[in-house]
Enzyme design. Structure first.
Site, PDB file in Angstrom:
ATOM      1  N   GLY A  68       0.592   1.846   8.275  1.00 50.94           N
ATOM      2  CA  GLY A  68       1.101   0.600   8.836  1.00 50.94           C
ATOM      3  C   GLY A  68       1.130   0.676  10.348  1.00 50.94           C
ATOM      4  O   GLY A  68       1.135   1.773  10.908  1.00 50.94           O
ATOM      5  N   CYS A  95      -0.226   8.429   6.283  1.00 54.21           N
ATOM      6  CA  CYS A  95      -0.069   8.034   7.684  1.00 54.21           C
ATOM      7  C   CYS A  95       1.348   7.516   7.945  1.00 54.21           C
ATOM      8  O   CYS A  95       2.276   8.300   7.939  1.00 54.21           O
ATOM      9  CB  CYS A  95      -1.152   7.049   8.091  1.00 54.21           C
ATOM     10  SG  CYS A  95      -1.393   7.058   9.875  1.00 54.21           S
ATOM     11  N   TYR A  96       1.538   6.190   8.113  1.00 53.27           N
ATOM     12  CA  TYR A  96       2.907   5.691   8.268  1.00 53.27           C
ATOM     13  C   TYR A  96       3.752   6.170   7.095  1.00 53.27           C
ATOM     14  O   TYR A  96       4.929   6.515   7.261  1.00 53.27           O
ATOM     15  CB  TYR A  96       2.918   4.153   8.335  1.00 53.27           C
ATOM     16  CG  TYR A  96       4.281   3.555   8.601  1.00 53.27           C
ATOM     17  CD1 TYR A  96       4.696   3.269   9.895  1.00 53.27           C
ATOM     18  CD2 TYR A  96       5.169   3.271   7.552  1.00 53.27           C
ATOM     19  CE1 TYR A  96       5.954   2.716  10.145  1.00 53.27           C
ATOM     20  CE2 TYR A  96       6.423   2.728   7.788  1.00 53.27           C
ATOM     21  CZ  TYR A  96       6.809   2.449   9.087  1.00 53.27           C
ATOM     22  OH  TYR A  96       8.041   1.906   9.340  1.00 53.27           O
ATOM     23  N   HIS A 186      -6.306   9.259   6.481  1.00 53.82           N
ATOM     24  CA  HIS A 186      -6.522   8.175   5.515  1.00 53.82           C
ATOM     25  C   HIS A 186      -7.554   8.589   4.461  1.00 53.82           C
ATOM     26  O   HIS A 186      -8.748   8.569   4.727  1.00 53.82           O
ATOM     27  CB  HIS A 186      -7.019   6.920   6.242  1.00 53.82           C
ATOM     28  CG  HIS A 186      -5.951   6.243   7.037  1.00 53.82           C
ATOM     29  ND1 HIS A 186      -5.081   5.344   6.477  1.00 53.82           N
ATOM     30  CD2 HIS A 186      -5.604   6.350   8.336  1.00 53.82           C
ATOM     31  CE1 HIS A 186      -4.234   4.918   7.401  1.00 53.82           C
ATOM     32  NE2 HIS A 186      -4.528   5.515   8.544  1.00 53.82           N
ATOM     33  N   GLU A 188      -8.328   6.934   1.836  1.00 61.07           N
ATOM     34  CA  GLU A 188      -8.889   5.751   1.170  1.00 61.07           C
ATOM     35  C   GLU A 188     -10.146   5.206   1.847  1.00 61.07           C
ATOM     36  O   GLU A 188     -10.865   4.413   1.258  1.00 61.07           O
ATOM     37  CB  GLU A 188      -7.811   4.656   1.075  1.00 61.07           C
ATOM     38  CG  GLU A 188      -7.392   3.997   2.392  1.00 61.07           C
ATOM     39  CD  GLU A 188      -6.311   4.749   3.181  1.00 61.07           C
ATOM     40  OE1 GLU A 188      -6.219   5.983   3.039  1.00 61.07           O
ATOM     41  OE2 GLU A 188      -5.595   4.100   3.967  1.00 61.07           O
ATOM     42  N   ASP A 245     -17.320 -15.775 -10.631  1.00 58.72           N
ATOM     43  CA  ASP A 245     -15.887 -15.834 -10.946  1.00 58.72           C
ATOM     44  C   ASP A 245     -15.582 -16.918 -11.977  1.00 58.72           C
ATOM     45  O   ASP A 245     -14.907 -16.674 -12.973  1.00 58.72           O
ATOM     46  CB  ASP A 245     -15.046 -16.085  -9.688  1.00 58.72           C
ATOM     47  CG  ASP A 245     -15.274 -15.035  -8.626  1.00 58.72           C
ATOM     48  OD1 ASP A 245     -15.835 -13.966  -8.955  1.00 58.72           O
ATOM     49  OD2 ASP A 245     -14.914 -15.280  -7.457  1.00 58.72           O
ATOM     50  N   LYS A 396     -13.481  -7.939  -7.277  1.00 62.18           N
ATOM     51  CA  LYS A 396     -14.784  -8.541  -7.588  1.00 62.18           C
ATOM     52  C   LYS A 396     -15.677  -7.635  -8.444  1.00 62.18           C
ATOM     53  O   LYS A 396     -16.312  -8.105  -9.390  1.00 62.18           O
ATOM     54  CB  LYS A 396     -15.504  -8.855  -6.266  1.00 62.18           C
ATOM     55  CG  LYS A 396     -16.749  -9.686  -6.411  1.00 62.18           C
ATOM     56  CD  LYS A 396     -16.397 -11.133  -6.381  1.00 62.18           C
ATOM     57  CE  LYS A 396     -17.600 -12.039  -6.353  1.00 62.18           C
ATOM     58  NZ  LYS A 396     -17.161 -13.430  -6.169  1.00 62.18           N
TER      59      LYS A 396
HETATM   60  N1  GLN Z   1       2.178   3.444  13.521  1.00 57.22           N
HETATM   61  C1  GLN Z   1       2.035   4.794  13.077  1.00 57.22           C
HETATM   62  C2  GLN Z   1       1.337   5.643  14.154  1.00 57.22           C
HETATM   63  O1  GLN Z   1       0.720   5.118  15.042  1.00 57.22           O
HETATM   64  C3  GLN Z   1       1.259   4.864  11.771  1.00 57.22           C
HETATM   65  C4  GLN Z   1      -0.181   4.511  11.886  1.00 57.22           C
HETATM   66  C5  GLN Z   1      -0.877   4.339  10.563  1.00 57.22           C
HETATM   67  O2  GLN Z   1      -0.253   4.262   9.523  1.00 57.22           O
HETATM   68  N2  GLN Z   1      -2.207   4.188  10.612  1.00 57.22           N
HETATM   69  O3  GLN Z   1       1.417   6.844  14.070  1.00 57.22           O
END
Ligand code: GLN
Length: 541
Positions: A68, A95-96, A186, A188, A245, A396
């Site tokens: 986030g 991450c966040y 990340h 994903e 769809d 999709k």
């Molecule tokens: N805002 C947080 C940071 O900059 C998390 C970033 C993120 O989740 N991509 O470290």
């Protein structure tokens, strides 16, 4: 508020399939976490990070906290409901999400000196026991994608380091006794090539989620759910276009309630060449769908006469569609009143997909309110019908797999998208019957050549348009002041960005242009567009 969603005793997928809950903290990649899980045949749903756990009427097998844009230490930063830790299921923070776990357990996250952005390598630190499972098979390290500015200043008590990079000592962390894991990178995104194995290790290895989410398993359960919802008498109406769809949704309804589902196709005069006839054959004869095709092309073209503004064209087509569709619904309702077998039309079928749902519930910021999704111009409300959305849990690619599962031919399952206002927005300027004919005939040649050369599946969307300005040509010793045909073919994975298709040889393009200029009367020139999106859009207007 989220309910279990049970309908007449028929439960929704999250109570049937082992489900990983993804809580969204507003990252642009959150939906990819859900997709990666689905690709592993593990069912997953996304909810906003503000979700109250007590309101969740089903129990996930595990929870993933997404990335986030916020900083966990900021005053208005979003935080997960602490009740998530009472679920007693594994939790993975990305991450966040990692920072959120660290904040919950120790409040030691701060701004880093500089952002860490891009590809890097992580080294896995081995411990013994559950902690190692997230990186099972990845002990030699992996290339990952980072995008963060904040960092852990120190580990919370009872947490250990599971991965490091040359400048991030806490690229991976884990609780020493509970199944809680955090990763700063990340997994994903495709820039983390082995990321899907990290996600698999979490979902399958750690959460023990079954990999049983397949369209074969979904279809019967969804049919039962539709039957439970609609009951034995009520009828359902829905618009079909011949696109994947609406075709898949219509076939599902036909399988569930047979002729009590009424598909309506409106020929607005700006469809592809012979489209209405082909859809009629495919859906009614091929798929057994109770379909009515209404030829309203004269009415549409009459209302479009003299109109050049694209927004006005769109409005005219949208409003005329609603008029015609409502009349047809009344007619079907009147005819249905007298039958023993069926009751009133109570439902309106809408082909909403999961990305639309995600878009409407994703976390937009601490003060943003959550919107509900609407894309049919208020038709169901106007007609006092309830909405039925059998594809709302599907991406999709899952809709396509479901189509194939139900025996829908490849030609329909893999069809390129076609805009609602049709070729009216592929003719710049006024939409005249002659320009419609030219656009349709040119498009027919373009698409059939693309199919013949086996480029169709590699291309995401292709069409021929009329530019609406004239140019000179000499045809059979006669000067022709004719139309310019604009050919477009793009490749994209998400339709947010797109590139002009570049595998055609110039020789091939010249031959196809020649065919269009020779075979479609009124065409003076043919051009191929090479602009990407952005800055251009895929359609012309
Ligand atoms: N805002 C947080 C940071 O900059 C998390 C970033 C993120 O989740 N991509 O470290």
């Amino acid at each position: 508020m989220v309910t279990n969603g049970e309908i007449n005793g028929v439960p929704p997928p999250h109570t049937i399939f082992d489900t990983i809950l993804v809580l969204d903290f507003g990252s642009q990649y959150t939906h990819l976490i859900t997709r990666r899980l689905r690709e592993l045949n593990v069912y997953s749903e996304m909810l906003p990070c503000t979700q109250k756990i007590a309101d969740l009427a089903w129990k996930p097998k595990g929870v993933i906290l997404s990335g986030g844009p916020y900083s966990v230490y900021a005053e208005d930063a979003p935080h997960v409901d602490p009740a998530v830790f009472d679920l007693n299921v594994p939790i993975l923070g990305i991450c966040y999400g990692l920072q959120e776990l660290a904040w919950h357990f120790g409040k030691n996250v701060a701004a880093g000196e500089k952002r860490e952005y891009g590809r890097t390598n992580v080294q896995v630190t081995r411990h013994n026991g559950h902690i190692d499972h997230l990186f099972d098979g990845l002990e030699d390290g992996l290339e990952v994608w980072m995008s963060h500015g904040d960092k852990l200043s120190k580990l919370p008590d009872n947490w250990v380091t599971t991965a490091t990079t040359s400048n991030a000592p806490y690229a991976g962390i884990a609780h020493s006794s509970k199944p809680y894991y955090g990763i700063q990178f990340h997994p994903e995104v495709t820039h983390t090539p082995m990321g899907k194995y990290v996600i698999k290790n979490f979902a399958v290895g750690i959460c023990k989620a079954q990999q049983n989410w397949t369209m074969g398993a979904f279809v019967d359960k969804e049919i039962a759910r539709i039957r439970g919802l609609v009951g034995d008498k009520a009828q359902v109406i829905g618009a079909v276009s011949g696109g994947v769809d609406s075709t898949v949704a219509a076939k599902l309804m036909q399988k569930a309630i047979g002729d009590r589902f009424h598909a309506v196709m409106v020929d607005n005069g700006v469809l592809r060449l012979n489209e209405a006839i082909e859809v009629e054959q495919n859906l009614r004869e091929g798929l057994g769908i109770n379909l009515t095709v209404i030829d309203a092309s004269k009415l549409f073209l009459g209302r479009l006469a003299g109109v050049s503004d694209p927004e006005k064209k769109r409005k005219i087509i949208g409003n005329t569609f609603i008029d015609i569709f409502q009349d047809e619904a009344k007619r079907i309702a009147a005819a249905a009143e007298n039958t023993e077998r069926a009751g009133k039309i109570e439902w309106f079928l809408q082909g909403t997909l999961y990305p639309d749902v995600i878009e409407s519930i994703s976390f937009k910021g601490p003060s943003a309110t959550i919107k509900t999704h609407h894309n049919v111009g208020g038709l169901p409300e106007k007609m006092d019908l309830k909405l039925i959305e059998p594809l709302r849990e599907l991406f999709k690619d899952e809709v396509r797999a479901l189509g194939t599962e139900m025996g829908i031919p490849d030609d329909l399952v893999w069809r390129h998208p076609f805009p609602g206002p049709g070729i009216a927005i592929r003719i710049i300027g006024e939409v005249t019957p002659d320009r419609v004919r030219i656009a349709q005939e040119a498009d027919k040649i373009w698409i059939s050549e693309i199919k013949e050369a086996e480029y169709y599946r590699a291309i995401s969307q292709a069409y021929a348009a009329v530019l609406g300005v004239k140019a000179v040509a000499v045809v059979g010793d006669q000067r022709l002041h004719g139309e310019i045909i604009h050919l477009r073919a793009v490749q994209t994975t998400d339709f947010m960005t797109a590139d002009a298709f570049e595998d055609f040889s110039l020789k091939w393009l010249k031959r196809v242009s020649g065919r269009i200029a020779n075979e479609v009367s009124g065409v003076a020139r043919v051009v191929y567009e090479t602009t990407s999106k952005p800055p251009a859009t895929i359609e012309l207007e």
